[in-house]
Every structure is written in structure tokens, then in C-alpha cells.
Scaffold this active site. Structure first.
Site, mmCIF file in Angstrom:
data_model
loop_
_atom_site.group_PDB
_atom_site.id
_atom_site.type_symbol
_atom_site.label_atom_id
_atom_site.label_comp_id
_atom_site.label_asym_id
_atom_site.label_seq_id
_atom_site.Cartn_x
_atom_site.Cartn_y
_atom_site.Cartn_z
ATOM 1 N N LEU A 172 0.812 -1.213 0.000
ATOM 2 C CA LEU A 172 0.000 0.000 0.000
ATOM 3 C C LEU A 172 0.847 1.265 0.000
ATOM 4 O O LEU A 172 0.525 2.250 -0.663
ATOM 5 C CB LEU A 172 -0.924 -0.002 1.216
ATOM 6 N N SER A 225 -5.132 2.671 9.495
ATOM 7 C CA SER A 225 -5.681 1.735 10.462
ATOM 8 C C SER A 225 -6.418 0.619 9.725
ATOM 9 O O SER A 225 -6.021 0.224 8.626
ATOM 10 C CB SER A 225 -6.581 2.465 11.454
ATOM 11 N N LYS A 263 15.917 -1.417 -0.995
ATOM 12 C CA LYS A 263 14.526 -1.635 -1.376
ATOM 13 C C LYS A 263 13.834 -0.306 -1.670
ATOM 14 O O LYS A 263 12.959 -0.224 -2.529
ATOM 15 C CB LYS A 263 13.788 -2.394 -0.275
ATOM 16 N N TYR A 289 -3.146 -8.140 16.249
ATOM 17 C CA TYR A 289 -3.273 -7.139 15.192
ATOM 18 C C TYR A 289 -4.542 -6.309 15.402
ATOM 19 O O TYR A 289 -4.521 -5.073 15.301
ATOM 20 C CB TYR A 289 -3.320 -7.823 13.832
ATOM 21 N N ASN A 349 1.976 4.736 7.550
ATOM 22 C CA ASN A 349 1.470 3.542 6.888
ATOM 23 C C ASN A 349 2.141 2.253 7.364
ATOM 24 O O ASN A 349 1.520 1.191 7.364
ATOM 25 C CB ASN A 349 1.682 3.693 5.376
ATOM 26 N N LYS A 376 -4.788 -2.171 16.099
ATOM 27 C CA LYS A 376 -5.587 -1.274 15.254
ATOM 28 C C LYS A 376 -6.616 -0.508 16.086
ATOM 29 O O LYS A 376 -6.898 0.666 15.807
ATOM 30 C CB LYS A 376 -6.273 -2.081 14.146
ATOM 31 N N ASP A 379 13.324 2.687 10.749
ATOM 32 C CA ASP A 379 12.983 1.379 11.314
ATOM 33 C C ASP A 379 12.138 1.628 12.556
ATOM 34 O O ASP A 379 12.652 2.027 13.605
ATOM 35 C CB ASP A 379 14.252 0.604 11.663
#
Length: 350
Positions: free
Chosen positions: A54, A188, A79, A221, A133, A225, A106
């Protein structure tokens, strides 16, 4: 806030799973977020986790929309360079590769997070958009600096970065017109609707989150959130009318992404369901860019499909308000230990 200084309190939490599922399925099956068109001309944008998924697709949209300075915040510079080349290759209409910069970040490291924030505050003449993000969803139990990795990355250092750069966003408001008011966006998820948040029913929330015996991937997780939702909403409430920055949350939906890269191979039935429901990463990323240009009415709100959407219903109740305050205060105490005076610098009352 330590266990010794907190009164234990029991919170009865009952998420409306059925309503949450209805919202999720309708969005995934019948809604396609519109393609962002608002220009980011003259603006400086930072997006964390920008080398893939994303973050990368959102970065590509920002570049397409004439961002003047686009900073890809990534763990691995190589990367990040690959991501930059991908963006340039797919946007031949622009011929200004120096617009895109690659900065190391990081979020599992407080030192890295604070170094990044310091570089941005000192080195950037302005900061118009900060997209938080980067996040993880891993089945592995790992601890960084004394905290489980999802808590460390998704919550603690996400908000350490956000609060550290909020003064820079505030200062940049004087350089913007009303259409380009600075934005702080927290990526989120609808997953916040799925947890009963049992960890909150202990005096020390973070001590409970550090108990390995209670760890499970998806419940953890979901909790992180939910904590993002609480911290953001309380931050906005405490800042009140003093802030000139639009602060919002965004739900990209369920997307084909690398967020689940550490989850192992899924059962065949789950893979079929994901095939039917998943958005492409590009489509999901549109929601992030739309949140970064959303009007003042999005301030403090949860954005989904380019529009405000209510968070889980119990969050609006009196119980929700008390939980929100507890999450915020215990989180802020940790952040203040990592950077003394961060609350005052961000414009919060002590």
C-alpha cells in the site's frame, strides 16, 4: 501509568460483529474508491513503509499528483531505491527523479524513529503530509525494546513519530492555503471492530500485552488497530481547536498486500475467500491519498472508501471514553519516556 498507580477497572466490551461484517462486505464487494485527483503541487509528503504494498502504490499516486518532495521512509535503502525506480518507470510524464528521496526508518527502533524525526524537522523547509502507513501483522513472537513487535511498530513508534513531527506539520500550516491544510494520516483497519480488548481489563495495559502466553497473531493485530483508533481520537480531542493540522485515520480495506507476508501459506478455502474479496493494492492505496487530501470535516474521523465512517459503536459510549483515556495516558507515558517533553512539544496539556 504503572499497575501500582492505577485502579483496576472492568470494562464490558461487546463489539457488533454482525454490523462490522456487513460494512466490510459491502465495501469490499460493491465499492471502488475513486481515483485521487487533487494536486499535491508544492507539498512535501512523507510516507512510511513506502517500499512495497500500500505504501508504494500510495507513493506512486502522490508522485503522479505533482508532489514537490516525496520522502520514502523505508527500513532498507536498497529496497527504497527499487521502489523509487518503480515509481519513475510508471510515471514517465515526470522527469524530476530528485523529487523522490529515500530516508531510512525502522519503527522497531526508537533511536531510528527519533533520528528520522529530527532529520525531518531540521532538514525540511515544510512538511504537508505525514502518512503513518508502516505496520506489521506477524505470527511470530518478537520483542523490541521490551515490547511485543506489533505493539512497538503499530502503536508506540508510530505515534512517537507522529507526535514528534506534529509541530513541523503545524508550522507548515502557515505556508498552505485552505485547500492544502497539513494532514497527519494514521493507516488503520476495520479489524479494530473485531476485538473485545481483554487486555484493557488490567491495571497496566502494556504489561499485559507483553505476556507471551496470551499472544496470538490476529487478535494482537486487531488490538493494535483499535489502540490506533483510541490514541488518534483522544489526541484530536485534547488538541481541540489549537491545531491547524487535519488528523485522521484511514481504512484501506482488505487488499492483496505483503502485510501478511510472514503468516505462512493459508488454507485453500481462505485463499479462495481472499481471491473473491481482496482489492488490489493500488485500489486500496487510493484511500490513503484521499485521506491525505480530505477536508477539515475528516479531522478526528475514520475514513473508509474516501468518506467518513463511524468507528465501532461501543467506542462512542461512556465505557469507550474511559477506555480511550486509559489507552492514551498509558501510551503517552511510554512515549514521554522515549522523548522527554514530547506531549508539551505536540501541544498537549500535561
Amino acid at each position: 501509568m504503572s499497575a501500582s498507580s492505577s485502579n483496576q477497572e472492568y470494562f464490558q466490551i461487546s463489539p457488533s460483529i454482525g454490523e462490522g461484517l456487513r460494512l466490510f462486505l459491502y465495501s469490499q464487494l460493491f465499492v471502488t474508491p475513486r481515483l485521487p485527483t487533487q494536486s499535491f503541487n508544492k507539498q512535501t509528503v512523507i510516507i512510511t513503509g513506502a517500499n512495497s504494498g500500500l505504501g508504494l502504490e500510495a507513493a506512486q499516486h502522490f508522485y503522479r499528483l505533482d508532489t514537490a518532495r516525496l520522502i520514502l521512509a523505508v527500513r532498507t535503502i536498497a529496497k527504497g531505491q527499487e521502489a523509487k525506480e518503480y515509481i519513475l518507470r510508471n510515471n514517465p510524464q515526470r522527469s524530476d527523479p530528485d523529487t523522490i528521496e529515500i530516508w531510512p526508518l525502522d519503527l522497531s527502533s526508537t533511536e531510528s524513529t527519533l533520528a528520522f524525526a529530527s532529520r525531518a524537522k531540521i532538514g525540511l523547509p515544510r512538511l504537508d503530509v505525514l502518512i503513518n502507513n508502516a505496520g506489521i501483522n506477524s505470527p511470530e513472537w518478537k520483542v523490541y525494546e521490551g515490547y511485543e513487535q506489533a505493539v512497538q511498530v503499530n502503536v508506540l513508534n508510530t505515534f512517537l513519530l507522529a507526535l514528534s513531527l506534529l509541530p513541523k506539520l503545524e508550522a507548515s500550516a502557515t505556508l498552505s492555503d485552505q485547500r492544502s491544510q497539513p494532514h497527519l494520516v494514521i493507516v488503520s483497519s476495520e479489524a479494530h471492530r473485531l476485538t473485545k480488548f481483554p487486555e484493557i481489563n488490567t491495571p497496566d495495559l502494556y504489561a499485559k500485552l507483553n505476556e507471551k502466553s496470551d499472544f496470538s497473531q490476529q487478535p494482537r493485530y486487531q488490538v493494535t488497530k483499535l489502540m490506533e483508533v483510541f490514541f488518534t481520537r483522544e489526541l484530536v480531542a485534547r488538541l481541540g481547536s489549537s491545531t491547524r493540522v487535519i488528523i485522521n485515520l484511514v481504512n484501506p480495506g482488505l487488499c492483496t498486500s505483503n502485510l501478511d507476508r510472514n503468516s505462512g501459506k493459508s488454507p485453500a478455502m481462505l485463499r479462495l475467500v481472499r481471491f473473491i474479496l481482496d482489492r488490489t493494492t493500488e485500489v486500496g492505496s487510493r484511500t490513503i491519498v484521499l485521506a491525505a487530501s480530505a477536508p477539515a470535516s475528516s479531522h478526528g474521523e475514520f475514513q473508509s472508501d474516501g468518506a467518513n465512517q463511524d468507528v465501532e459503536a461501543w467506542i462512542y459510549t461512556e465505557v469507550g471514553q474511559r477506555v480511550q483515556k486509559k489507552v492514551f495516558e498509558q501510551t503517552l507515558q511510554i512515549l514521554d519516556a522515549r522523548k522527554a517533553g514530547i506531549a508539551r512539544e505536540a501541544g498537549l496539556q500535561d
